[in-house]
Design a protein around this motif. Sequence first.
Motif, PDB file in Angstrom:
ATOM      1  N   GLU A   1       0.481  -1.323   0.167  1.00  0.00           N
ATOM      2  CA  GLU A   1       0.341   0.234   0.476  1.00  0.00           C
ATOM      3  C   GLU A   1       1.346   0.869   0.127  1.00  0.00           C
ATOM      4  O   GLU A   1       1.584   1.369   0.801  1.00  0.00           O
ATOM      5  N   PRO A   2       0.902   2.250  -1.044  1.00  0.00           N
ATOM      6  CA  PRO A   2       1.285   3.589  -0.556  1.00  0.00           C
ATOM      7  C   PRO A   2       1.028   4.740  -0.533  1.00  0.00           C
ATOM      8  O   PRO A   2      -0.804   5.166   0.172  1.00  0.00           O
ATOM      9  N   HIS A   3       1.193   4.953   1.010  1.00  0.00           N
ATOM     10  CA  HIS A   3       0.956   6.358   1.686  1.00  0.00           C
ATOM     11  C   HIS A   3       1.672   7.904   1.134  1.00  0.00           C
ATOM     12  O   HIS A   3       2.932   7.848   1.532  1.00  0.00           O
ATOM     13  N   SER A   4       1.098   8.721   1.009  1.00  0.00           N
ATOM     14  CA  SER A   4       1.915   9.981   0.921  1.00  0.00           C
ATOM     15  C   SER A   4       2.569  10.415   2.041  1.00  0.00           C
ATOM     16  O   SER A   4       2.172  10.002   3.039  1.00  0.00           O
ATOM     17  N   PHE A   5       3.271  11.794   2.197  1.00  0.00           N
ATOM     18  CA  PHE A   5       3.709  12.169   3.126  1.00  0.00           C
ATOM     19  C   PHE A   5       2.864  12.992   4.665  1.00  0.00           C
ATOM     20  O   PHE A   5       3.136  12.935   5.187  1.00  0.00           O
ATOM     21  N   ALA A   6       1.298  13.464   3.585  1.00  0.00           N
ATOM     22  CA  ALA A   6       0.355  13.777   4.313  1.00  0.00           C
ATOM     23  C   ALA A   6      -0.764  12.826   5.063  1.00  0.00           C
ATOM     24  O   ALA A   6      -1.460  12.889   5.719  1.00  0.00           O
ATOM     25  N   ASP A   7      -0.501  11.479   4.377  1.00  0.00           N
ATOM     26  CA  ASP A   7      -1.114  10.334   5.263  1.00  0.00           C
ATOM     27  C   ASP A   7      -0.960  10.694   6.823  1.00  0.00           C
ATOM     28  O   ASP A   7       0.217  10.273   7.264  1.00  0.00           O
ATOM     29  N   PRO A   8      -2.409   9.263   7.442  1.00  0.00           N
ATOM     30  CA  PRO A   8      -1.471   9.607   8.857  1.00  0.00           C
ATOM     31  C   PRO A   8      -0.340   8.657   8.953  1.00  0.00           C
ATOM     32  O   PRO A   8       0.240   8.563   9.857  1.00  0.00           O
ATOM     33  N   GLU A   9      -0.047   7.116   8.341  1.00  0.00           N
ATOM     34  CA  GLU A   9       0.712   6.339   7.879  1.00  0.00           C
ATOM     35  C   GLU A   9       2.376   6.775   8.052  1.00  0.00           C
ATOM     36  O   GLU A   9       3.333   6.432   8.422  1.00  0.00           O
ATOM     37  N   ALA A  10       2.473   8.210   7.229  1.00  0.00           N
ATOM     38  CA  ALA A  10       3.629   8.376   6.896  1.00  0.00           C
ATOM     39  C   ALA A  10       4.073   9.290   9.367  1.00  0.00           C
ATOM     40  O   ALA A  10       5.160   9.650   9.098  1.00  0.00           O
ATOM     41  N   LYS A  11       3.104   9.568   9.492  1.00  0.00           N
ATOM     42  CA  LYS A  11       3.620   9.807  10.571  1.00  0.00           C
ATOM     43  C   LYS A  11       4.484   9.213  11.389  1.00  0.00           C
ATOM     44  O   LYS A  11       5.312  10.075  13.341  1.00  0.00           O
ATOM     45  N   ALA A  12       4.710   8.096  11.469  1.00  0.00           N
ATOM     46  CA  ALA A  12       5.545   7.311  12.557  1.00  0.00           C
ATOM     47  C   ALA A  12       6.099   5.544  10.965  1.00  0.00           C
ATOM     48  O   ALA A  12       4.963   5.141  11.096  1.00  0.00           O
ATOM     49  N   LEU A  13       6.926   5.866  11.056  1.00  0.00           N
ATOM     50  CA  LEU A  13       7.876   5.048  10.219  1.00  0.00           C
ATOM     51  C   LEU A  13       7.559   3.461  10.972  1.00  0.00           C
ATOM     52  O   LEU A  13       7.750   3.671  12.038  1.00  0.00           O
ATOM     53  N   GLN A  14       7.879   2.228  10.338  1.00  0.00           N
ATOM     54  CA  GLN A  14       7.385   1.495  10.405  1.00  0.00           C
ATOM     55  C   GLN A  14       8.421   0.397   9.724  1.00  0.00           C
ATOM     56  O   GLN A  14       9.473   0.192   8.888  1.00  0.00           O
ATOM     57  N   ALA A  15       9.152  -0.832  11.000  1.00  0.00           N
ATOM     58  CA  ALA A  15       9.878  -1.501   9.977  1.00  0.00           C
ATOM     59  C   ALA A  15       9.395  -2.381   8.961  1.00  0.00           C
ATOM     60  O   ALA A  15       8.612  -3.004   8.795  1.00  0.00           O
ATOM     61  N   GLY A  16       9.912  -2.348   7.811  1.00  0.00           N
ATOM     62  CA  GLY A  16       9.942  -2.282   6.776  1.00  0.00           C
ATOM     63  C   GLY A  16       9.771  -2.232   5.676  1.00  0.00           C
ATOM     64  O   GLY A  16       8.979  -2.506   4.572  1.00  0.00           O
ATOM     65  N   ASP A  17       9.005  -0.291   6.100  1.00  0.00           N
ATOM     66  CA  ASP A  17       8.485   0.575   5.313  1.00  0.00           C
ATOM     67  C   ASP A  17       9.986   1.174   3.947  1.00  0.00           C
ATOM     68  O   ASP A  17      10.906   0.857   4.547  1.00  0.00           O
ATOM     69  N   VAL A  18       9.132   0.806   2.993  1.00  0.00           N
ATOM     70  CA  VAL A  18       9.914   1.297   1.667  1.00  0.00           C
ATOM     71  C   VAL A  18       9.868   2.757   2.279  1.00  0.00           C
ATOM     72  O   VAL A  18       8.722   3.589   1.621  1.00  0.00           O
ATOM     73  N   ILE A  19      10.870   3.865   1.394  1.00  0.00           N
ATOM     74  CA  ILE A  19      10.583   5.066   1.611  1.00  0.00           C
ATOM     75  C   ILE A  19      11.261   5.693   0.139  1.00  0.00           C
ATOM     76  O   ILE A  19      12.180   5.600  -0.540  1.00  0.00           O
ATOM     77  N   VAL A  20      10.115   6.567  -0.702  1.00  0.00           N
ATOM     78  CA  VAL A  20      10.213   7.443  -1.911  1.00  0.00           C
ATOM     79  C   VAL A  20      10.442   9.089  -1.569  1.00  0.00           C
ATOM     80  O   VAL A  20      10.183   9.359  -0.437  1.00  0.00           O
ATOM     81  N   GLU A  21      12.176   9.193  -1.947  1.00  0.00           N
ATOM     82  CA  GLU A  21      12.488  10.809  -1.023  1.00  0.00           C
ATOM     83  C   GLU A  21      13.398  10.951  -2.873  1.00  0.00           C
ATOM     84  O   GLU A  21      13.731  10.984  -3.084  1.00  0.00           O
ATOM     85  N   ILE A  22      13.290  12.198  -2.050  1.00  0.00           N
ATOM     86  CA  ILE A  22      13.784  13.674  -2.944  1.00  0.00           C
ATOM     87  C   ILE A  22      14.872  13.479  -2.359  1.00  0.00           C
ATOM     88  O   ILE A  22      16.072  13.706  -1.488  1.00  0.00           O
ATOM     89  N   VAL A  23      16.435  13.329  -3.373  1.00  0.00           N
ATOM     90  CA  VAL A  23      17.954  13.583  -2.567  1.00  0.00           C
ATOM     91  C   VAL A  23      18.561  14.638  -3.787  1.00  0.00           C
ATOM     92  O   VAL A  23      18.280  14.179  -4.828  1.00  0.00           O
ATOM     93  N   PRO A  24      19.337  15.532  -3.503  1.00  0.00           N
ATOM     94  CA  PRO A  24      20.839  15.866  -3.920  1.00  0.00           C
ATOM     95  C   PRO A  24      21.352  14.791  -4.994  1.00  0.00           C
ATOM     96  O   PRO A  24      21.406  13.482  -4.180  1.00  0.00           O
ATOM     97  N   ARG A  25      20.956  15.742  -6.568  1.00  0.00           N
ATOM     98  CA  ARG A  25      21.774  14.927  -7.173  1.00  0.00           C
ATOM     99  C   ARG A  25      23.250  14.521  -7.086  1.00  0.00           C
ATOM    100  O   ARG A  25      24.118  15.521  -6.226  1.00  0.00           O
ATOM    101  N   ARG A  26      24.036  13.515  -7.047  1.00  0.00           N
ATOM    102  CA  ARG A  26      25.235  13.349  -6.571  1.00  0.00           C
ATOM    103  C   ARG A  26      26.115  13.481  -7.678  1.00  0.00           C
ATOM    104  O   ARG A  26      26.429  13.438  -8.445  1.00  0.00           O
ATOM    105  N   THR A  27      27.464  14.033  -7.332  1.00  0.00           N
ATOM    106  CA  THR A  27      28.056  15.094  -7.907  1.00  0.00           C
ATOM    107  C   THR A  27      29.941  14.302  -8.091  1.00  0.00           C
ATOM    108  O   THR A  27      29.983  13.394  -6.939  1.00  0.00           O
TER     109      THR A  27
END
Length: 341
Positions: A315-341
């Motif tokens: 199940e996907p959950h956005s950063f605004a969903d209640p599930e995103a307020k407390a990360l659990q073991a086994g969660d997969v995170i999609v994040e925006i990171v700076p480009r590697r130089t």
Amino acid sequence: MIAPRRYRGYTTLRRAPTTPVWVSIGWRVLFVLALVGVAITVHWLDRAGLRDVYDGEVSFADVIYFTMISITTTGYGDIAPVTERARLFDALIVTPIRVFVILLFVGTAYSFVFRRTWDKWRMTLIQRNLHDHIVVAGFGVSNSEAVDELIARGTDPAEIVIVDCEHEALERAEKLGCNVLQGDATRDQTLMDVKIDRARSMIVSAGRDDTSILITLTARHLAPNLRISVTVRAEDNELPARAAGATTVINPVSFAGLLLAGSCSGPHIAEYLSDLAAIDGRVALKERMVHPDEVGKPLSAIATGLGVRIYRGEEPHSFADPEAKALQAGDVIVEIVPRRT
């Protein structure tokens, strides 16, 4: 199928050979025998120009012997041309025949014996070393762009295996340093040859939705845990592609429509999405497992980047969903990171 081969300034057409191997070898043997026959005929007609140092007579057997020895070696000197015409014939005709026959036999041996043995040995060696690789089914525009992007992101081309039916496409892939196999990716044996069961992921873009779905279905039953990304062009084929076992289904037409629609509400949205997707952008999307020290924290508190989504199970959950307020073991995170130089 006829496929054009391009050279500088012009194009030629090629067709896959339909002649059996034994017929091809037979034609070569007949051609060699014809050349030898011409040489024997001329030597026999001009036998007065030959001298036998043993008995002084040149018989038909002597002519055959002299011709064969002259073509295969430089001769022993027991029979020699003595007239100017005979010497010119040996120098200008027999010597080129000798070179041509040697090249023909060497080329035949290479094509039908050494090359096949060498290619089989190389394929066995490559297959033995194939582990955790990426299989790319089809090497058209979409997949060639995907391979370029993978290499730009640091993937070793030796870890990529291209499967395609077109020789020209495989030539392009081989120049990149990738492993290639000419074959039909819908067949079990083809995918078994590229060790699909040991691959880490697969990219499918065969040009036709039905073919791509069939490739996906074939790969899924051979490798139940393989990550498979497939492109489809018709929206109603997305569900069959997922039912066939695709992990990710991408519709380039639909995605392009999203970009175009987004560009109407702001001039920078499409640019930013392209920035996220490309390796040379300022930022990049990254997917990873949650770290032990992040368990219990909100998604907004991660320090490695800007968290935009989590996957809990399937199940996907956005950063605004209640599930995103407390990360659990086994969660997969999609994040925006700076480009590697």
